[in-house]
Structure formats: C-alpha cells, structure tokens
Motif scaffolding. Structure first.
Motif, PDB file in Angstrom:
ATOM      1  N   ARG A 129    -129.644  15.746  24.450  1.00  0.00           N
ATOM      2  CA  ARG A 129    -129.407  15.707  25.902  1.00  0.00           C
ATOM      3  C   ARG A 129    -128.699  14.425  26.293  1.00  0.00           C
ATOM      4  O   ARG A 129    -129.164  13.340  25.998  1.00  0.00           O
ATOM      5  N   MET A 137    -127.080  12.182  29.374  1.00  0.00           N
ATOM      6  CA  MET A 137    -126.986  11.969  30.823  1.00  0.00           C
ATOM      7  C   MET A 137    -125.805  11.044  31.113  1.00  0.00           C
ATOM      8  O   MET A 137    -125.719   9.952  30.562  1.00  0.00           O
ATOM      9  N   VAL A 160    -123.954   8.588  33.542  1.00  0.00           N
ATOM     10  CA  VAL A 160    -124.186   7.765  34.720  1.00  0.00           C
ATOM     11  C   VAL A 160    -122.979   6.869  34.979  1.00  0.00           C
ATOM     12  O   VAL A 160    -122.076   6.754  34.146  1.00  0.00           O
ATOM     13  N   GLU A 187    -127.233  19.793  26.184  1.00  0.00           N
ATOM     14  CA  GLU A 187    -127.242  19.733  27.652  1.00  0.00           C
ATOM     15  C   GLU A 187    -126.637  18.420  28.132  1.00  0.00           C
ATOM     16  O   GLU A 187    -126.977  17.345  27.644  1.00  0.00           O
ATOM     17  N   ILE A 245    -126.346  16.179  31.510  1.00  0.00           N
ATOM     18  CA  ILE A 245    -126.885  16.010  32.863  1.00  0.00           C
ATOM     19  C   ILE A 245    -125.966  15.037  33.608  1.00  0.00           C
ATOM     20  O   ILE A 245    -125.866  13.870  33.249  1.00  0.00           O
ATOM     21  N   ALA A 250    -125.348  12.638  36.274  1.00  0.00           N
ATOM     22  CA  ALA A 250    -126.227  11.848  37.150  1.00  0.00           C
ATOM     23  C   ALA A 250    -125.439  10.769  37.882  1.00  0.00           C
ATOM     24  O   ALA A 250    -125.844   9.620  37.951  1.00  0.00           O
ATOM     25  N   ARG A 270    -126.975  19.008  37.131  1.00  0.00           N
ATOM     26  CA  ARG A 270    -126.821  17.794  37.941  1.00  0.00           C
ATOM     27  C   ARG A 270    -128.154  17.480  38.590  1.00  0.00           C
ATOM     28  O   ARG A 270    -128.945  18.392  38.841  1.00  0.00           O
ATOM     29  N   LEU A 272    -128.269   5.963  42.571  1.00  0.00           N
ATOM     30  CA  LEU A 272    -129.367   5.890  41.607  1.00  0.00           C
ATOM     31  C   LEU A 272    -130.048   4.534  41.593  1.00  0.00           C
ATOM     32  O   LEU A 272    -131.272   4.433  41.502  1.00  0.00           O
ATOM     33  N   ALA A 291    -135.731  14.346  40.661  1.00  0.00           N
ATOM     34  CA  ALA A 291    -134.338  14.833  40.632  1.00  0.00           C
ATOM     35  C   ALA A 291    -133.928  15.239  39.219  1.00  0.00           C
ATOM     36  O   ALA A 291    -133.104  16.135  39.044  1.00  0.00           O
ATOM     37  N   ARG A 311    -133.496  19.260  38.127  1.00  0.00           N
ATOM     38  CA  ARG A 311    -132.036  19.229  38.106  1.00  0.00           C
ATOM     39  C   ARG A 311    -131.472  20.640  38.258  1.00  0.00           C
ATOM     40  O   ARG A 311    -132.076  21.618  37.842  1.00  0.00           O
ATOM     41  N   LYS A 312    -130.319  20.667  38.894  1.00  0.00           N
ATOM     42  CA  LYS A 312    -129.710  21.942  39.253  1.00  0.00           C
ATOM     43  C   LYS A 312    -128.781  22.372  38.123  1.00  0.00           C
ATOM     44  O   LYS A 312    -127.866  21.631  37.746  1.00  0.00           O
ATOM     45  N   CYS A 313    -128.981  23.561  37.637  1.00  0.00           N
ATOM     46  CA  CYS A 313    -128.126  24.035  36.536  1.00  0.00           C
ATOM     47  C   CYS A 313    -126.762  24.415  37.106  1.00  0.00           C
ATOM     48  O   CYS A 313    -126.658  25.201  38.040  1.00  0.00           O
ATOM     49  N   LEU A 314    -125.711  23.841  36.564  1.00  0.00           N
ATOM     50  CA  LEU A 314    -124.352  24.169  37.004  1.00  0.00           C
ATOM     51  C   LEU A 314    -123.749  25.234  36.110  1.00  0.00           C
ATOM     52  O   LEU A 314    -122.918  26.024  36.509  1.00  0.00           O
TER      53      LEU A 314
END
Lengths: 201, 201
Positions: free
Chosen positions: A82, A84, A86, A139, A141, A143, A170, B181, B192, B196-199
C-alpha cells in the motif's frame, strides 16, 4: 555604502527568501544574530552546511533523508503493497502520528502543476511510476490536501495512475472528529451529505 | 431584605438558568435591564410570552414552529422519501444553508440517552417511528453530531431503525473542505484513512 553594509544587505536579502519572512523580519533576524547571538549564527551556518551535504532524497519515496533509502522504505515490517502519496515530508509525520497507515509513502515535494512545468514526469516524480511499475503495489492512497491545489494534484495523479492494475483511493471528506453540525462550514456539510456512508441498504 | 430585593434575586436566579450564564452574568443582565433598558426588558417579556403561547412542535418533524405542520414538512416540492435526523432546529438551519438536502427532517430536540430516561419512545420521539411506519421514507440519513453523545445517539437510532425496510446512512467523516494534512487532528486523519473513498477498484 561600505563593504560591510553590502554584507549585511546580502544577509538580509538571503534571509528574506525564507517562507513567511518579509524585509522587516529579515532585518530583525540579521540584527539579532549579529548583535546578540553570534554563536547561534555560527550554529545555523554549521547545521545548514551539514544538512546541505548530508540530506538527499530517498531513492524510493522521494522524502528528505540522510540515506539512499529512508527508514520507512527500508522497514520490512511495513505493508509494502500500500502506497500513500502525500505532498510534503511534514504530511508523513502527521500520518505517522495518527498511526493509521502501515504502508509506504511517496512524497511529491510540492503540488503537481503542469502550468508551472511540474508534472508526473518531473525530476523526482518519475520514481513514483518506477515504483508502481514494480507490480508490488496493490493500493494507491491519494492523500493530498483538500485545497484547490491538492484537489488538482489528486485529479492529475488519478488520471496518470488509473490504468495501472491497482486499487486507487482517496482520503474521505466529511465531518472532522468531535464536530457539531451547527459550527461546521457549509461546504464540508454538503460534502458529508453527498458522501454519506451507507450503514444499511 | 426588602420585597424589592427578593424580586431582584428571583430575576437573577431566573436569568441564571439561561445556557452559559453564571451568577455574575445574570447579575449584570439584571442590572442592565432594570437600570438602562427597561424598554428592552419589556420587549423580552412580550416576545417570550408570545413565543410561549404560539410556538409548538411540528406534528411531523418535532421542530419548533408556529403551525401544526412546519413550512418544510408542508413543502410539496421537497423529497418526502428522504428523512434526515438531526439534533436541534439549529442543525436544520445549518443544513438548509449548505443547500445539500432537499428531503425532510426529524428533529430530536436533544440527544437520546436511555440513562437519562430519554429513549426512542420518549415524548416527541414516538413521532419518528410513526413517520417511518407510513412507508413513505426510503432513506434515513442520521445526521447527529460527531461528538460522544452524537455518536451514541446515532448508534441507538441505527439499532432502533435497522429493521425498517429503508436505507440508512450517516454523514461521512473525514477531512473538512480546504483542510491540509499537516494541520488536522490525528483522529480525523485516521478516520479519513479508514473511510477512504475508493476511486477505482
């Protein structure tokens, strides 16, 4: 103007390039360092020289660190599937103290803005695609911040990454912890309604 | 103590029952009204008397209004199949100014707290089940606050309503609009990430 004053003017001009420092603050800083804290000034010189020499970008996640690979990227206990994405190293610190992500990071070191010649293929960012192309990531993410620039960056990232065989998510938008409807801004309230969480269908 | 002072003490005691008003503020209010603004005091008397006489609870949504059915419940243009449950009439005002919900409301007029003898069958709240039992509602949006009491109320509501044949949702939790953030609390940040929202899957 004497030679000495040139040096002072140049110091003030250099200090003025710090974020949120105007000419007045730069003058105050310069006078303070020269008049009252020459030792502190010396410490700034040494630490800055060392930092410039030693701090580089992590070859994998692009954050600032002292080694080729940062301590998070080289931590085998973290979930390497995973990733992320940023904005800045400070976001990694915030996320780590929230203790809610045990995967890896990719640090953009700024917003993506093609109008400023900063796109997904700019210096440093090519590492992101390299990393995803290893196939290890399942995945991503996104952010980035929920500001205009952060949203634009998220959109550009999504478009650039959507064809890779990995899930993309997101951070959720909505009501912050402990918030009351009465005191929250309309935009957030509307977002919390639109993205309401289904409890039961 | 003379009769007059008793009246003053009683006024101060009465004013002290207002929310966020302590004895000092109550004294200041009383002195101000009696010494400098007897007209204002008279206006408070009249408006309060009228309000006590005219303002009742809407028979359908339980909010405070002057008619048997409030203007939102009687608005045929609104979507009568979506019911949003909120804490207080002020939440209806916030939600209406966010302009993101065109359904109806149910106003709890406080938190649900069985330990304080306030449950789903308490005075006023029986109207909620009556309304859902008409079968007109297809989605219930639980929009209580994201405080401890609001979360407990949401949980009790969900348990009480989950067997009705309608969708149940809750406002989303996450990052507020415009947030960065770096400046957001850890709890919200963690939420959050979890929500998290799956796109793209």
């Amino acid at each position: 103007m004497t030679k000495k004053n040139d040096a002072l003017a140049e110091l003030i001009a250099a200090l003025k390039t710090l974020p949120s420092v105007g000419v007045k603050s730069a003058q105050r800083m310069a006078y303070h360092l020269l008049q009252h804290d020459r030792e502190g000034a010396g410490r700034i010189v040494t630490t800055l020289q060392n930092a410039l020499k030693q701090i580089i970008h992590c070859r994998l996640c692009n954050t600032l660190c002292e080694h080729e690979i940062c301590h998070l990227c080289s931590d085998e206990k973290r979930d390497h599937s995973r990733l992320m994405i940023v904005h800045m190293p400070s976001d990694v610190i915030s996320m780590e103290s929230a203790n809610c992500h045990d995967g890896l990071y990719f640090v953009l070191m700024g917003y993506i803005d093609p109008t400023q010649n900063r796109d997904i293929h700019s210096t440093g960012l090519e590492k992101l695609l390299d990393r995803i192309e290893t196939g290890e990531i399942t995945e991503i993410i996104i952010a980035t911040n929920f500001t205009a620039e952060g949203n634009a960056t998220a959109h550009i990232l999504y478009e650039a990454l959507k064809n890779y065989p990995c899930k993309i998510s997101r951070l959720s938008q909505g009501m912050p912890l402990g918030s009351e409807l009465e005191y929250i801004d309309s935009g957030t309230l509307a977002q919390a309604v639109y993205e309401r969480k289904c409890l039961k269908n």
